[in-house]
Write a protein that holds these residues in place. Structure first.
Motif, PDB file in Angstrom:
ATOM      1  N   GLN A 227     -15.638 -51.723 -21.079  1.00 15.13           N
ATOM      2  CA  GLN A 227     -15.350 -50.524 -21.999  1.00 15.13           C
ATOM      3  C   GLN A 227     -16.540 -50.052 -22.904  1.00 15.13           C
ATOM      4  OE1 GLN A 227     -11.759 -51.954 -23.974  1.00 15.13           O
ATOM      5  NE2 GLN A 227     -10.422 -51.263 -22.418  1.00 15.13           N
ATOM      6  N   LEU A 228     -17.251 -51.176 -23.278  1.00 14.92           N
ATOM      7  CA  LEU A 228     -18.434 -50.861 -24.145  1.00 14.92           C
ATOM      8  C   LEU A 228     -19.511 -50.332 -23.323  1.00 14.92           C
ATOM      9  CD1 LEU A 228     -18.340 -54.250 -26.331  1.00 14.92           C
ATOM     10  CD2 LEU A 228     -17.709 -51.698 -27.074  1.00 14.92           C
TER      11      LEU A 228
ATOM     12  N   LYS B 280     -22.688 -45.563 -22.110  1.00 19.55           N
ATOM     13  CA  LYS B 280     -23.167 -44.495 -21.163  1.00 19.55           C
ATOM     14  C   LYS B 280     -22.695 -43.104 -21.320  1.00 19.55           C
ATOM     15  CE  LYS B 280     -23.734 -48.262 -17.532  1.00 19.55           C
ATOM     16  NZ  LYS B 280     -22.983 -48.601 -16.442  1.00 19.55           N
ATOM     17  N   GLU B 281     -21.700 -42.766 -21.900  1.00 21.14           N
ATOM     18  CA  GLU B 281     -21.121 -41.654 -22.111  1.00 21.14           C
ATOM     19  C   GLU B 281     -21.632 -41.191 -23.378  1.00 21.14           C
ATOM     20  OE1 GLU B 281     -16.798 -42.660 -22.609  1.00 21.14           O
ATOM     21  OE2 GLU B 281     -16.660 -42.110 -20.479  1.00 21.14           O
ATOM     22  N   LYS B 282     -22.049 -42.008 -24.549  1.00 17.25           N
ATOM     23  CA  LYS B 282     -22.951 -41.481 -25.546  1.00 17.25           C
ATOM     24  C   LYS B 282     -24.272 -41.152 -25.018  1.00 17.25           C
ATOM     25  CE  LYS B 282     -20.029 -43.725 -28.816  1.00 17.25           C
ATOM     26  NZ  LYS B 282     -19.995 -43.255 -30.322  1.00 17.25           N
ATOM     27  N   GLY B 283     -24.856 -41.568 -24.065  1.00 18.77           N
ATOM     28  CA  GLY B 283     -26.054 -41.519 -23.514  1.00 18.77           C
ATOM     29  C   GLY B 283     -27.211 -42.284 -23.775  1.00 18.77           C
TER      30      GLY B 283
ATOM     31  N   ILE C 128     -28.747 -59.730 -24.733  1.00 16.00           N
ATOM     32  CA  ILE C 128     -27.532 -60.190 -25.202  1.00 16.00           C
ATOM     33  C   ILE C 128     -26.884 -58.949 -25.022  1.00 16.00           C
ATOM     34  CG2 ILE C 128     -26.749 -60.150 -27.482  1.00 16.00           C
ATOM     35  CD1 ILE C 128     -28.977 -61.773 -28.392  1.00 16.00           C
ATOM     36  N   ILE C 129     -27.314 -57.730 -25.107  1.00 13.46           N
ATOM     37  CA  ILE C 129     -26.321 -56.623 -24.826  1.00 13.46           C
ATOM     38  C   ILE C 129     -25.748 -56.646 -23.177  1.00 13.46           C
ATOM     39  CG2 ILE C 129     -26.482 -54.042 -24.663  1.00 13.46           C
ATOM     40  CD1 ILE C 129     -28.522 -54.288 -26.859  1.00 13.46           C
TER      41      ILE C 129
ATOM     42  N   TYR D  95     -23.849 -55.281 -32.387  1.00 11.84           N
ATOM     43  CA  TYR D  95     -23.798 -54.312 -31.043  1.00 11.84           C
ATOM     44  C   TYR D  95     -22.644 -53.143 -31.199  1.00 11.84           C
ATOM     45  CZ  TYR D  95     -22.620 -52.839 -26.303  1.00 11.84           C
ATOM     46  OH  TYR D  95     -22.398 -52.042 -25.433  1.00 11.84           O
ATOM     47  N   LEU D  96     -21.527 -53.438 -32.090  1.00 11.92           N
ATOM     48  CA  LEU D  96     -20.305 -52.510 -32.057  1.00 11.92           C
ATOM     49  C   LEU D  96     -21.079 -51.377 -33.039  1.00 11.92           C
ATOM     50  CD1 LEU D  96     -17.226 -54.586 -32.290  1.00 11.92           C
ATOM     51  CD2 LEU D  96     -18.191 -53.185 -30.286  1.00 11.92           C
TER      52      LEU D  96
END
Length: 84
Positions: free
Chosen positions: A10-11, A16-19, A35-36, A54-55
């Motif tokens: 989901q993350l 990716k949707e945020k580019g 880590i990501i 990260y969030l």
């Protein structure tokens, strides 16, 4: 699929949707790109602070909610215990 893998997918999708690339999130969060990758692949076992960093880079926050329980349908139960 484990909870971590579901969250990671989901993350990754949201990123990716945020580019954003993982490298861009790495730069903005101060976290190593490895880590990501681990977070997004459901293999991260690090600290909550790192996960929150990260969030935050994705403009998300951690939210706790009760576990959702799904009861089986009657026909699924019947199939388990039906006569042969």
């Amino acid at each position: 699929m484990s909870g971590r893998k579901v969250i990671g997918k989901q993350l990754s999708k949201a990123r990716k949707e945020k580019g954003f690339t993982q490298s861009q999130i790495s730069e903005s969060s101060g976290l190593d790109q490895a880590i990501i990758s681990k977070i997004e692949n459901g293999r991260f076992n690090g600290s909550l602070r790192i996960f929150e960093d990260y969030l935050d880079a994705l403009d998300f926050e951690l939210d706790i909610s009760p576990k959702k329980r799904v009861l089986p349908r009657f026909d699924e139960i019947e199939g388990l215990y039906g006569e042969d």
